[in-house]
Design an enzyme around this catalytic site. Sequence first.
Site, short mmCIF file in Angstrom:
data_model
loop_
_atom_site.label_atom_id
_atom_site.label_comp_id
_atom_site.label_asym_id
_atom_site.label_seq_id
_atom_site.Cartn_x
_atom_site.Cartn_y
_atom_site.Cartn_z
N SER A 124 0.84 -1.19 0.00
CA SER A 124 0.00 0.00 0.00
C SER A 124 0.88 1.24 0.00
O SER A 124 1.99 1.23 0.55
CB SER A 124 -0.84 -0.01 1.28
OG SER A 124 -1.43 1.24 1.51
N TYR A 148 -1.68 -0.61 11.07
CA TYR A 148 -1.98 -1.19 9.74
C TYR A 148 -0.79 -0.96 8.80
O TYR A 148 -0.28 -1.89 8.16
CB TYR A 148 -3.25 -0.56 9.14
CG TYR A 148 -3.40 -0.87 7.67
CD1 TYR A 148 -3.70 -2.16 7.23
CD2 TYR A 148 -3.18 0.12 6.69
CE1 TYR A 148 -3.80 -2.46 5.87
CE2 TYR A 148 -3.28 -0.16 5.34
CZ TYR A 148 -3.59 -1.45 4.93
OH TYR A 148 -3.67 -1.73 3.59
N LYS A 152 2.18 -3.60 6.81
CA LYS A 152 2.60 -3.63 5.39
C LYS A 152 4.11 -3.44 5.28
O LYS A 152 4.78 -4.10 4.49
CB LYS A 152 1.87 -2.54 4.60
CG LYS A 152 0.36 -2.76 4.48
CD LYS A 152 0.02 -4.00 3.67
CE LYS A 152 -1.47 -4.23 3.57
NZ LYS A 152 -1.84 -5.54 3.04
P1 NAD Z 1 -11.15 -6.67 1.51
O1 NAD Z 1 -11.34 -6.62 2.99
O2 NAD Z 1 -12.32 -6.44 0.64
O3 NAD Z 1 -10.48 -8.07 1.11
C1 NAD Z 1 -9.64 -8.79 1.97
C2 NAD Z 1 -10.15 -10.24 1.98
O4 NAD Z 1 -9.29 -11.00 2.82
C3 NAD Z 1 -11.56 -10.36 2.53
O5 NAD Z 1 -12.31 -11.18 1.66
C4 NAD Z 1 -11.36 -11.03 3.89
O6 NAD Z 1 -12.48 -11.83 4.24
C5 NAD Z 1 -10.09 -11.84 3.65
N1 NAD Z 1 -9.30 -12.10 4.84
C6 NAD Z 1 -8.87 -11.21 5.78
N2 NAD Z 1 -8.15 -11.84 6.71
C7 NAD Z 1 -8.07 -13.15 6.35
C8 NAD Z 1 -7.47 -14.30 6.92
N3 NAD Z 1 -6.78 -14.25 8.06
N4 NAD Z 1 -7.62 -15.48 6.28
C9 NAD Z 1 -8.32 -15.58 5.12
N5 NAD Z 1 -8.94 -14.52 4.56
C10 NAD Z 1 -8.81 -13.31 5.17
O7 NAD Z 1 -9.97 -5.64 1.18
P2 NAD Z 1 -9.44 -5.12 -0.23
O8 NAD Z 1 -9.77 -3.68 -0.32
O9 NAD Z 1 -9.83 -6.03 -1.30
O10 NAD Z 1 -7.87 -5.19 0.05
C11 NAD Z 1 -7.10 -6.32 -0.35
C12 NAD Z 1 -5.67 -6.10 0.10
O11 NAD Z 1 -5.19 -4.88 -0.46
C13 NAD Z 1 -5.49 -5.96 1.61
O12 NAD Z 1 -4.30 -6.63 1.98
C14 NAD Z 1 -5.34 -4.47 1.82
O13 NAD Z 1 -4.56 -4.16 2.95
C15 NAD Z 1 -4.63 -4.05 0.55
N6 NAD Z 1 -4.86 -2.65 0.20
C16 NAD Z 1 -6.15 -2.19 0.10
C17 NAD Z 1 -6.36 -0.85 -0.18
C18 NAD Z 1 -7.77 -0.30 -0.24
O14 NAD Z 1 -7.93 0.91 -0.05
N7 NAD Z 1 -8.79 -1.11 -0.52
C19 NAD Z 1 -5.27 0.00 -0.41
C20 NAD Z 1 -3.98 -0.51 -0.32
C21 NAD Z 1 -3.79 -1.86 -0.01
C1 WQD Z 2 -9.17 10.08 0.91
C2 WQD Z 2 -9.37 11.57 1.10
C3 WQD Z 2 -9.57 12.20 3.42
C4 WQD Z 2 -13.37 10.09 4.09
C5 WQD Z 2 -6.59 5.11 3.11
C6 WQD Z 2 -5.55 4.41 3.92
C7 WQD Z 2 -4.48 3.86 3.03
C8 WQD Z 2 -5.08 3.00 1.90
C9 WQD Z 2 -6.20 3.68 1.20
C10 WQD Z 2 -5.01 0.71 2.53
C11 WQD Z 2 -8.55 12.14 2.28
C12 WQD Z 2 -10.86 12.48 2.69
C13 WQD Z 2 -12.20 10.61 3.55
C14 WQD Z 2 -14.42 10.97 4.41
C15 WQD Z 2 -13.08 12.81 3.63
N1 WQD Z 2 -5.63 1.78 2.40
N2 WQD Z 2 -12.08 11.93 3.32
N3 WQD Z 2 -14.25 12.31 4.17
O1 WQD Z 2 -6.72 8.19 3.75
O2 WQD Z 2 -5.89 8.41 1.36
O3 WQD Z 2 -5.99 6.21 2.41
O4 WQD Z 2 -7.14 4.19 2.16
O5 WQD Z 2 -3.83 0.51 2.39
O6 WQD Z 2 -3.63 3.14 3.84
O7 WQD Z 2 -4.98 5.33 4.84
O8 WQD Z 2 -8.09 7.30 1.80
O9 WQD Z 2 -10.46 7.33 1.18
O10 WQD Z 2 -9.83 7.47 3.63
O11 WQD Z 2 -9.38 9.40 2.14
O12 WQD Z 2 -12.99 14.02 3.44
O13 WQD Z 2 -15.48 10.56 4.92
O14 WQD Z 2 -10.74 11.80 1.45
O15 WQD Z 2 -9.29 13.20 4.36
O16 WQD Z 2 -8.16 13.43 1.92
P1 WQD Z 2 -6.63 7.64 2.39
P2 WQD Z 2 -9.53 7.80 2.22
#
Ligand code: NAD
Ligand code: WQD
Length: 372
Positions: A124, A148, A152
Amino acid sequence: MRVLVTGGAGYIGSHTVLLLLEEGHDVVVVDNFSNSSPESLRRVAALCSRAPRLYRVDLLESEKINQIVRDLAPDAVIHFAGLKAVGESVAKPLSYYRNNVTGTLNLLDAMESAGCRNLVFSSSATVYGESTELPLVETTQRSATNPYGRTKLHIEEMLEELAAADERWSIAALRYFNPVGAHESGRIGEDPQGIPNNLMPYVAQVAVGRREQVNVFGGDYPTVDGTGVRDYIHVLDLAAGHLAALDYLTDRTGSFVWNLGTGEGSSVLEVIQAFARAAGKDVPYQIVDRRPGDVAENYADPVKARLELGWKAERGLEQMVQDMWRWQENNPYGFPEEASDSYDNDELNEQLLKAASTVQSSSKPNNEGNQK
Ligand code: NAD
Ligand code: WQD
Protein backbone atom coordinates in the site's frame (compact mmCIF):
# COMPACT_ATOMS: atom_id res chain seq x y z
CA MET A 1 -1.12 -21.14 -14.68
CA ARG A 2 -2.65 -22.27 -11.38
CA VAL A 3 -2.94 -19.23 -9.12
CA LEU A 4 -3.87 -19.33 -5.44
CA VAL A 5 -5.58 -16.10 -4.40
CA THR A 6 -5.84 -15.34 -0.69
CA GLY A 7 -8.63 -12.90 0.17
CA GLY A 8 -10.06 -13.54 -3.30
CA ALA A 9 -13.66 -12.90 -2.21
CA GLY A 10 -12.83 -9.33 -1.14
CA TYR A 11 -13.06 -6.11 -3.11
CA ILE A 12 -9.79 -6.12 -5.04
CA GLY A 13 -9.47 -9.91 -4.91
CA SER A 14 -12.83 -10.58 -6.61
CA HIS A 15 -12.01 -8.27 -9.51
CA THR A 16 -8.60 -9.89 -9.91
CA VAL A 17 -10.08 -13.40 -9.78
CA LEU A 18 -12.43 -12.37 -12.59
CA LEU A 19 -9.55 -11.19 -14.78
CA LEU A 20 -7.52 -14.32 -14.03
CA LEU A 21 -10.44 -16.58 -14.99
CA GLU A 22 -11.08 -14.54 -18.12
CA GLU A 23 -7.43 -15.00 -19.09
CA GLY A 24 -7.83 -18.76 -18.73
CA HIS A 25 -5.95 -19.27 -15.46
CA ASP A 26 -6.92 -21.99 -13.03
CA VAL A 27 -7.85 -20.11 -9.85
CA VAL A 28 -8.05 -21.30 -6.24
CA VAL A 29 -9.40 -18.87 -3.63
CA VAL A 30 -8.86 -19.06 0.11
CA ASP A 31 -10.85 -16.64 2.25
CA ASN A 32 -12.31 -16.65 5.76
CA PHE A 33 -15.08 -14.20 4.75
CA SER A 34 -14.23 -11.95 7.69
CA ASN A 35 -14.84 -8.96 5.40
CA SER A 36 -16.61 -10.48 2.39
CA SER A 37 -19.13 -13.08 1.34
CA PRO A 38 -19.15 -15.97 -1.14
CA GLU A 39 -21.72 -14.07 -3.20
CA SER A 40 -18.95 -11.98 -4.79
CA LEU A 41 -17.44 -15.17 -6.23
CA ARG A 42 -20.81 -16.57 -7.37
CA ARG A 43 -21.20 -13.37 -9.35
CA VAL A 44 -17.65 -13.59 -10.69
CA ALA A 45 -18.41 -17.14 -11.86
CA ALA A 46 -21.62 -15.97 -13.55
CA LEU A 47 -19.82 -13.08 -15.24
CA CYS A 48 -17.15 -15.21 -16.88
CA SER A 49 -18.79 -18.66 -17.06
CA ARG A 50 -15.92 -20.14 -15.12
CA ALA A 51 -15.60 -21.00 -11.47
CA PRO A 52 -12.65 -20.66 -9.13
CA ARG A 53 -12.14 -23.41 -6.59
CA LEU A 54 -12.94 -22.03 -3.14
CA TYR A 55 -11.79 -22.88 0.39
CA ARG A 56 -13.26 -21.15 3.39
CA VAL A 57 -10.20 -21.08 5.62
CA ASP A 58 -8.33 -18.60 7.82
CA LEU A 59 -4.64 -17.99 7.13
CA LEU A 60 -4.11 -18.40 10.85
CA GLU A 61 -5.10 -22.08 10.50
CA SER A 62 -1.58 -23.02 9.49
CA GLU A 63 -2.13 -26.77 9.14
CA LYS A 64 -5.03 -26.31 6.76
CA ILE A 65 -3.14 -23.71 4.73
CA ASN A 66 -0.16 -26.06 4.50
CA GLN A 67 -2.33 -28.83 3.25
CA ILE A 68 -4.15 -26.72 0.67
CA VAL A 69 -0.93 -25.33 -0.77
CA ARG A 70 0.67 -28.78 -0.80
CA ASP A 71 -2.36 -30.47 -2.42
CA LEU A 72 -3.07 -27.76 -4.98
CA ALA A 73 0.59 -27.02 -5.87
CA PRO A 74 -0.09 -23.54 -7.31
CA ASP A 75 2.39 -21.96 -9.70
CA ALA A 76 1.95 -18.59 -7.98
CA VAL A 77 0.11 -16.93 -5.12
CA ILE A 78 -1.55 -13.51 -5.03
CA HIS A 79 -1.91 -12.50 -1.40
CA PHE A 80 -4.74 -10.04 -0.70
CA ALA A 81 -5.97 -11.44 2.63
CA GLY A 82 -5.58 -8.96 5.44
CA LEU A 83 -7.33 -6.44 7.62
CA LYS A 84 -7.20 -2.91 6.23
CA ALA A 85 -8.95 -0.35 8.43
CA VAL A 86 -6.47 2.22 9.73
CA GLY A 87 -8.59 3.39 12.70
CA GLU A 88 -9.42 -0.15 13.77
CA SER A 89 -5.72 -1.03 13.64
CA VAL A 90 -4.99 1.70 16.19
CA ALA A 91 -7.68 0.28 18.49
CA LYS A 92 -6.72 -3.38 17.94
CA PRO A 93 -3.03 -3.50 17.00
CA LEU A 94 -2.54 -7.13 18.02
CA SER A 95 -5.33 -8.34 15.73
CA TYR A 96 -3.67 -6.52 12.88
CA TYR A 97 -0.20 -7.92 13.56
CA ARG A 98 -1.63 -11.40 14.10
CA ASN A 99 -3.88 -11.42 11.06
CA ASN A 100 -1.63 -9.61 8.61
CA VAL A 101 1.89 -10.54 9.72
CA THR A 102 1.30 -14.00 11.19
CA GLY A 103 -1.16 -14.81 8.39
CA THR A 104 1.53 -13.93 5.83
CA LEU A 105 4.17 -15.96 7.69
CA ASN A 106 1.88 -18.99 7.66
CA LEU A 107 1.33 -18.56 3.95
CA LEU A 108 5.07 -18.23 3.26
CA ASP A 109 5.83 -21.35 5.32
CA ALA A 110 3.20 -23.28 3.39
CA MET A 111 4.57 -22.03 0.06
CA GLU A 112 8.13 -22.89 1.06
CA SER A 113 7.25 -26.43 2.03
CA ALA A 114 5.24 -26.94 -1.16
CA GLY A 115 8.04 -25.51 -3.29
CA CYS A 116 5.88 -22.65 -4.62
CA ARG A 117 8.00 -19.50 -4.52
CA ASN A 118 6.17 -16.97 -6.72
CA LEU A 119 4.27 -14.34 -4.77
CA VAL A 120 2.45 -11.10 -5.52
CA PHE A 121 1.70 -9.17 -2.34
CA SER A 122 -0.85 -6.39 -1.71
CA SER A 123 1.17 -3.57 -0.24
CA SER A 124 0.00 0.00 0.00
CA ALA A 125 1.03 3.60 -0.50
CA THR A 126 0.62 3.75 3.27
CA VAL A 127 4.29 2.63 3.44
CA TYR A 128 5.25 6.15 2.33
CA GLY A 129 4.00 7.40 5.72
CA GLU A 130 3.78 11.16 5.82
CA SER A 131 6.26 11.78 3.03
CA THR A 132 5.66 15.06 1.25
CA GLU A 133 8.13 14.40 -1.58
CA LEU A 134 5.80 14.23 -4.57
CA PRO A 135 5.25 12.28 -6.71
CA LEU A 136 5.94 9.25 -4.54
CA VAL A 137 8.56 7.02 -6.14
CA GLU A 138 9.39 3.49 -5.08
CA THR A 139 12.71 4.66 -3.62
CA THR A 140 11.05 7.16 -1.26
CA GLN A 141 11.96 6.30 2.31
CA ARG A 142 9.35 4.10 3.99
CA SER A 143 7.72 4.74 7.34
CA ALA A 144 4.52 3.88 9.15
CA THR A 145 2.11 6.07 11.06
CA ASN A 146 -0.27 3.40 12.37
CA PRO A 147 -0.29 -0.36 13.06
CA TYR A 148 -1.98 -1.19 9.74
CA GLY A 149 0.76 0.63 7.84
CA ARG A 150 3.41 -1.02 10.00
CA THR A 151 2.08 -4.49 9.09
CA LYS A 152 2.60 -3.63 5.39
CA LEU A 153 6.06 -2.25 6.09
CA HIS A 154 7.10 -5.31 8.13
CA ILE A 155 5.78 -7.66 5.47
CA GLU A 156 7.61 -5.82 2.67
CA GLU A 157 10.84 -6.09 4.68
CA MET A 158 10.24 -9.75 5.44
CA LEU A 159 9.69 -10.50 1.77
CA GLU A 160 12.86 -8.67 0.75
CA GLU A 161 14.88 -10.59 3.34
CA LEU A 162 13.40 -13.86 2.18
CA ALA A 163 14.24 -13.21 -1.47
CA ALA A 164 17.75 -12.11 -0.49
CA ALA A 165 18.29 -15.27 1.58
CA ASP A 166 17.00 -17.73 -1.01
CA GLU A 167 17.35 -16.86 -4.66
CA ARG A 168 14.62 -19.25 -5.73
CA TRP A 169 11.93 -16.80 -4.56
CA SER A 170 10.22 -14.36 -6.97
CA ILE A 171 8.28 -11.69 -5.08
CA ALA A 172 6.40 -8.58 -6.12
CA ALA A 173 5.07 -6.01 -3.64
CA LEU A 174 2.46 -3.80 -5.29
CA ARG A 175 1.86 -0.47 -3.58
CA TYR A 176 -1.72 0.48 -4.31
CA PHE A 177 -2.78 4.09 -4.11
CA ASN A 178 -6.55 4.62 -3.58
CA PRO A 179 -8.54 1.79 -5.20
CA VAL A 180 -12.09 2.74 -6.22
CA GLY A 181 -14.70 1.87 -8.86
CA ALA A 182 -16.25 -1.46 -9.73
CA HIS A 183 -16.66 -3.89 -12.61
CA GLU A 184 -18.67 -2.25 -15.40
CA SER A 185 -21.45 -4.85 -15.05
CA GLY A 186 -22.40 -3.39 -11.67
CA ARG A 187 -22.46 -6.97 -10.29
CA ILE A 188 -19.36 -6.82 -8.08
CA GLY A 189 -17.89 -3.93 -6.13
CA GLU A 190 -16.79 -2.72 -2.73
CA ASP A 191 -19.11 -3.67 0.12
CA PRO A 192 -17.81 -2.04 3.31
CA GLN A 193 -19.20 -3.27 6.60
CA GLY A 194 -20.59 -0.48 8.80
CA ILE A 195 -19.65 3.14 8.23
CA PRO A 196 -17.17 3.38 5.35
CA ASN A 197 -13.72 4.67 6.34
CA ASN A 198 -12.81 5.67 2.82
CA LEU A 199 -14.07 8.61 0.84
CA MET A 200 -15.47 7.02 -2.31
CA PRO A 201 -17.75 4.39 -0.69
CA TYR A 202 -18.96 7.06 1.72
CA VAL A 203 -19.85 9.39 -1.16
CA ALA A 204 -21.60 6.48 -2.92
CA GLN A 205 -23.71 5.76 0.15
CA VAL A 206 -24.71 9.43 0.42
CA ALA A 207 -25.67 9.45 -3.27
CA VAL A 208 -27.84 6.35 -2.85
CA GLY A 209 -29.56 7.83 0.21
CA ARG A 210 -28.07 5.64 2.93
CA ARG A 211 -26.26 8.58 4.58
CA GLU A 212 -27.12 12.23 4.82
CA GLN A 213 -23.98 14.05 3.79
CA VAL A 214 -20.27 13.66 3.28
CA ASN A 215 -18.02 15.05 5.97
CA VAL A 216 -15.08 16.58 4.14
CA PHE A 217 -12.08 16.29 6.43
CA GLY A 218 -10.41 19.69 6.16
CA GLY A 219 -10.92 22.60 3.78
CA ASP A 220 -7.69 24.47 4.48
CA TYR A 221 -5.00 22.23 3.03
CA PRO A 222 -2.50 23.83 0.64
CA THR A 223 -4.14 22.12 -2.34
CA VAL A 224 -6.12 23.16 -5.41
CA ASP A 225 -9.33 23.80 -3.42
CA GLY A 226 -8.23 23.28 0.19
CA THR A 227 -9.34 19.63 0.39
CA GLY A 228 -7.12 16.53 0.43
CA VAL A 229 -5.73 15.22 -2.86
CA ARG A 230 -5.28 11.51 -3.60
CA ASP A 231 -4.43 9.25 -6.51
CA TYR A 232 -7.62 7.24 -7.12
CA ILE A 233 -7.18 4.15 -9.27
CA HIS A 234 -9.87 2.00 -10.88
CA VAL A 235 -10.01 -1.46 -9.32
CA LEU A 236 -9.91 -3.14 -12.75
CA ASP A 237 -6.71 -1.28 -13.65
CA LEU A 238 -5.33 -2.43 -10.32
CA ALA A 239 -6.40 -6.02 -11.03
CA ALA A 240 -4.64 -5.85 -14.41
CA GLY A 241 -1.47 -4.76 -12.60
CA HIS A 242 -1.47 -8.08 -10.74
CA LEU A 243 -1.57 -10.06 -13.96
CA ALA A 244 1.30 -7.98 -15.31
CA ALA A 245 3.31 -8.65 -12.14
CA LEU A 246 2.63 -12.40 -12.33
CA ASP A 247 3.86 -12.37 -15.88
CA TYR A 248 7.01 -10.44 -14.91
CA LEU A 249 7.84 -12.94 -12.16
CA THR A 250 7.55 -15.94 -14.47
CA ASP A 251 11.16 -15.81 -15.61
CA ARG A 252 12.82 -13.77 -12.86
CA THR A 253 13.81 -14.24 -9.26
CA GLY A 254 14.34 -11.65 -6.53
CA SER A 255 12.07 -9.09 -4.91
CA PHE A 256 10.48 -6.21 -6.77
CA VAL A 257 8.25 -3.30 -5.86
CA TRP A 258 5.92 -1.18 -7.97
CA ASN A 259 3.53 1.69 -7.36
CA LEU A 260 0.10 1.07 -8.82
CA GLY A 261 -1.42 4.50 -9.25
CA THR A 262 -2.44 6.81 -12.07
CA GLY A 263 0.00 9.61 -11.27
CA GLU A 264 -2.95 12.05 -11.15
CA GLY A 265 -4.36 13.56 -7.97
CA SER A 266 -8.02 14.49 -7.37
CA SER A 267 -9.33 16.55 -4.47
CA VAL A 268 -12.20 15.51 -2.21
CA LEU A 269 -14.43 18.16 -3.78
CA GLU A 270 -13.51 17.02 -7.29
CA VAL A 271 -14.50 13.48 -6.34
CA ILE A 272 -17.82 14.62 -4.87
CA GLN A 273 -18.61 16.72 -7.95
CA ALA A 274 -17.69 13.94 -10.36
CA PHE A 275 -19.85 11.51 -8.41
CA ALA A 276 -22.79 13.92 -8.41
CA ARG A 277 -22.54 14.17 -12.22
CA ALA A 278 -22.44 10.39 -12.57
CA ALA A 279 -25.41 9.89 -10.27
CA GLY A 280 -27.34 12.84 -11.70
CA LYS A 281 -28.07 14.20 -8.25
CA ASP A 282 -26.62 16.49 -5.61
CA VAL A 283 -24.25 14.95 -3.11
CA PRO A 284 -24.53 17.10 0.01
CA TYR A 285 -21.37 17.72 2.03
CA GLN A 286 -20.00 19.85 4.82
CA ILE A 287 -16.41 20.79 5.58
CA VAL A 288 -15.36 19.55 9.03
CA ASP A 289 -12.06 19.36 10.92
CA ARG A 290 -9.07 17.62 9.39
CA ARG A 291 -8.78 13.89 10.15
CA PRO A 292 -5.71 13.24 12.31
CA GLY A 293 -2.91 11.53 10.38
CA ASP A 294 -4.04 12.69 6.91
CA VAL A 295 -1.53 14.30 4.55
CA ALA A 296 -2.60 17.15 2.27
CA GLU A 297 -1.71 15.44 -0.95
CA ASN A 298 -0.27 12.26 -2.35
CA TYR A 299 0.01 10.69 -5.76
CA ALA A 300 2.17 8.08 -7.41
CA ASP A 301 4.99 8.21 -9.82
CA PRO A 302 3.71 5.31 -11.98
CA VAL A 303 6.67 5.25 -14.40
CA LYS A 304 8.48 2.21 -12.99
CA ALA A 305 5.41 -0.01 -13.50
CA ARG A 306 4.98 1.32 -17.03
CA LEU A 307 8.60 0.69 -18.01
CA GLU A 308 9.07 -2.66 -16.30
CA LEU A 309 5.61 -4.22 -16.32
CA GLY A 310 4.26 -2.51 -19.41
CA TRP A 311 1.25 -1.60 -17.25
CA LYS A 312 -0.51 1.70 -16.86
CA ALA A 313 -3.89 2.77 -15.54
CA GLU A 314 -6.33 3.30 -18.41
CA ARG A 315 -9.45 4.58 -16.64
CA GLY A 316 -9.98 8.13 -15.42
CA LEU A 317 -12.01 9.59 -12.58
CA GLU A 318 -15.21 9.86 -14.65
CA GLN A 319 -15.22 6.15 -15.36
CA MET A 320 -14.32 5.32 -11.76
CA VAL A 321 -17.34 7.20 -10.41
CA GLN A 322 -19.70 5.95 -13.14
CA ASP A 323 -18.80 2.32 -12.42
CA MET A 324 -18.94 2.90 -8.68
CA TRP A 325 -22.39 4.46 -9.03
CA ARG A 326 -23.72 1.59 -11.20
CA TRP A 327 -22.62 -0.89 -8.52
CA GLN A 328 -24.06 1.21 -5.67
CA GLU A 329 -27.36 1.94 -7.42
CA ASN A 330 -27.90 -1.73 -8.32
CA ASN A 331 -26.79 -2.94 -4.87
CA PRO A 332 -27.63 -0.15 -2.42
CA TYR A 333 -26.91 -2.42 0.57
CA GLY A 334 -24.05 -4.32 -1.04
CA PHE A 335 -24.16 -8.10 -1.35
CA PRO A 336 -27.14 -9.80 0.33
CA GLU A 337 -26.50 -10.69 3.98
CA GLU A 338 -25.43 -14.28 4.48
CA ALA A 339 -24.05 -16.06 7.53
CA SER A 340 -20.39 -16.73 6.82
CA ASP A 341 -20.71 -20.41 7.74
CA SER A 342 -24.00 -21.14 5.91
CA TYR A 343 -22.36 -23.67 3.60
CA ASP A 344 -19.47 -26.08 3.72
CA ASN A 345 -16.72 -26.04 1.11
CA ASP A 346 -18.37 -28.66 -1.11
CA GLU A 347 -21.64 -26.74 -1.17
CA LEU A 348 -19.85 -23.47 -1.91
CA ASN A 349 -18.02 -25.05 -4.82
CA GLU A 350 -21.22 -26.58 -6.21
CA GLN A 351 -22.82 -23.14 -6.11
CA LEU A 352 -19.90 -21.66 -8.01
CA LEU A 353 -20.12 -24.32 -10.71
CA LYS A 354 -23.84 -23.72 -11.00
CA ALA A 355 -23.37 -19.96 -11.25
CA ALA A 356 -20.74 -20.48 -13.95
CA SER A 357 -23.01 -22.69 -16.02
CA THR A 358 -26.22 -20.68 -15.74
CA VAL A 359 -24.85 -17.48 -17.20
CA GLN A 360 -26.40 -16.37 -20.46
CA SER A 361 -23.34 -15.74 -22.48
CA SER A 362 -21.93 -16.68 -25.81
CA SER A 363 -18.68 -17.71 -24.15
CA LYS A 364 -18.24 -21.40 -23.56
CA PRO A 365 -19.03 -22.77 -20.12
CA ASN A 366 -15.66 -23.94 -18.89
CA ASN A 367 -15.29 -25.04 -15.33
CA GLU A 368 -11.82 -26.43 -15.43
CA GLY A 369 -10.79 -23.83 -12.85
CA ASN A 370 -12.88 -25.74 -10.37
CA GLN A 371 -11.05 -28.98 -10.83
CA LYS A 372 -8.04 -30.02 -8.90
P1 NAD B 1 -11.15 -6.67 1.51
O1 NAD B 1 -11.34 -6.62 2.99
O2 NAD B 1 -12.32 -6.44 0.64
O3 NAD B 1 -10.48 -8.07 1.11
C1 NAD B 1 -9.64 -8.79 1.97
C2 NAD B 1 -10.15 -10.24 1.98
O4 NAD B 1 -9.29 -11.00 2.82
C3 NAD B 1 -11.56 -10.36 2.53
O5 NAD B 1 -12.31 -11.18 1.66
C4 NAD B 1 -11.36 -11.03 3.89
O6 NAD B 1 -12.48 -11.83 4.24
C5 NAD B 1 -10.09 -11.84 3.65
N1 NAD B 1 -9.30 -12.10 4.84
C6 NAD B 1 -8.87 -11.21 5.78
N2 NAD B 1 -8.15 -11.84 6.71
C7 NAD B 1 -8.07 -13.15 6.35
C8 NAD B 1 -7.47 -14.30 6.92
N3 NAD B 1 -6.78 -14.25 8.06
N4 NAD B 1 -7.62 -15.48 6.28
C9 NAD B 1 -8.32 -15.58 5.12
N5 NAD B 1 -8.94 -14.52 4.56
C10 NAD B 1 -8.81 -13.31 5.17
O7 NAD B 1 -9.97 -5.64 1.18
P2 NAD B 1 -9.44 -5.12 -0.23
O8 NAD B 1 -9.77 -3.68 -0.32
O9 NAD B 1 -9.83 -6.03 -1.30
O10 NAD B 1 -7.87 -5.19 0.05
C11 NAD B 1 -7.10 -6.32 -0.35
C12 NAD B 1 -5.67 -6.10 0.10
O11 NAD B 1 -5.19 -4.88 -0.46
C13 NAD B 1 -5.49 -5.96 1.61
O12 NAD B 1 -4.30 -6.63 1.98
C14 NAD B 1 -5.34 -4.47 1.82
O13 NAD B 1 -4.56 -4.16 2.95
C15 NAD B 1 -4.63 -4.05 0.55
N6 NAD B 1 -4.86 -2.65 0.20
C16 NAD B 1 -6.15 -2.19 0.10
C17 NAD B 1 -6.36 -0.85 -0.18
C18 NAD B 1 -7.77 -0.30 -0.24
O14 NAD B 1 -7.93 0.91 -0.05
N7 NAD B 1 -8.79 -1.11 -0.52
C19 NAD B 1 -5.27 0.00 -0.41
C20 NAD B 1 -3.98 -0.51 -0.32
C21 NAD B 1 -3.79 -1.86 -0.01
C1 WQD C 1 -9.17 10.08 0.91
C2 WQD C 1 -9.37 11.57 1.10
C3 WQD C 1 -9.57 12.20 3.42
C4 WQD C 1 -13.37 10.09 4.09
C5 WQD C 1 -6.59 5.11 3.11
C6 WQD C 1 -5.55 4.41 3.92
C7 WQD C 1 -4.48 3.86 3.03
C8 WQD C 1 -5.08 3.00 1.90
C9 WQD C 1 -6.20 3.68 1.20
C10 WQD C 1 -5.01 0.71 2.53
C11 WQD C 1 -8.55 12.14 2.28
C12 WQD C 1 -10.86 12.48 2.69
C13 WQD C 1 -12.20 10.61 3.55
C14 WQD C 1 -14.42 10.97 4.41
C15 WQD C 1 -13.08 12.81 3.63
N1 WQD C 1 -5.63 1.78 2.40
N2 WQD C 1 -12.08 11.93 3.32
N3 WQD C 1 -14.25 12.31 4.17
O1 WQD C 1 -6.72 8.19 3.75
O2 WQD C 1 -5.89 8.41 1.36
O3 WQD C 1 -5.99 6.21 2.41
O4 WQD C 1 -7.14 4.19 2.16
O5 WQD C 1 -3.83 0.51 2.39
O6 WQD C 1 -3.63 3.14 3.84
O7 WQD C 1 -4.98 5.33 4.84
O8 WQD C 1 -8.09 7.30 1.80
O9 WQD C 1 -10.46 7.33 1.18
O10 WQD C 1 -9.83 7.47 3.63
O11 WQD C 1 -9.38 9.40 2.14
O12 WQD C 1 -12.99 14.02 3.44
O13 WQD C 1 -15.48 10.56 4.92
O14 WQD C 1 -10.74 11.80 1.45
O15 WQD C 1 -9.29 13.20 4.36
O16 WQD C 1 -8.16 13.43 1.92
P1 WQD C 1 -6.63 7.64 2.39
P2 WQD C 1 -9.53 7.80 2.22
